[in-house]
Design an enzyme around this catalytic site. Structure first.
Site: not given
Ligand code: 5GP
Ligand code: ZN
Length: 114
Positions: A101, A96, A103
């Site tokens: 990054h 997203e 997790h």
């Molecule tokens: P992806 O799906 O890109 O691997 O994970 C992005 C993560 O960033 C998601 O789990 C989402 O909840 C988290 N996230 C998105 N915006 C923010 C934010 O403004 N602050 C924090 N702490 N996490 C965020």
């Protein structure tokens, strides 16, 4: 720093966020929408969008990311019980936020990947 990138903005201090770990290479925050009792994001300070487009930058930062993950796994109390590391990449990976990054999930028994 990339304009309009949420993680670059957080590192720059433009969005008030608790830093569990921070140095000039990477930082760790809590995920805003946790899917496990412990859900952290280990983020390089450099704006790397897609790993495959920046392999040299990834090689430079990977040890720092894993080192920070080890540090926060201990400070968050999941080093003994275990945890899971996930990196989502592009559409099929469910990424997203287009800033690399990792997790870190733990604090409970996580579901099987099977
Ligand atoms: P992806 O799906 O890109 O691997 O994970 C992005 C993560 O960033 C998601 O789990 C989402 O909840 C988290 N996230 C998105 N915006 C923010 C934010 O403004 N602050 C924090 N702490 N996490 C965020
Ligand atoms: Zn960024």
């Amino acid at each position: 720093m990339e304009i309009d990138c949420i993680f670059c903005s957080i590192y720059a201090g433009e969005i008030p966020t608790e830093f569990l770990y921070s140095d000039d290479k990477c930082f760790v925050i809590r995920d805003i929408n946790p899917v496990a009792r412990i859900h952290l994001l280990v983020i390089p300070t450099d704006h790397i969008e897609y790993m495959n487009d920046s392999p040299d930058m990834v090689k430079m930062v990977v040890r720092d990311l894993f080192s920070a993950a080890i540090t926060v796994s201990e400070s968050e109390g999941v080093a003994e019980t275990g945890y899971r590391l996930i990196i989502n990449q592009k559409e099929d990976g469910g990424q997203e936020v287009p800033h690399l990054h990792m997790h870190l999930l733990g604090g409970e028994l996580l579901g099987s990947l099977d």
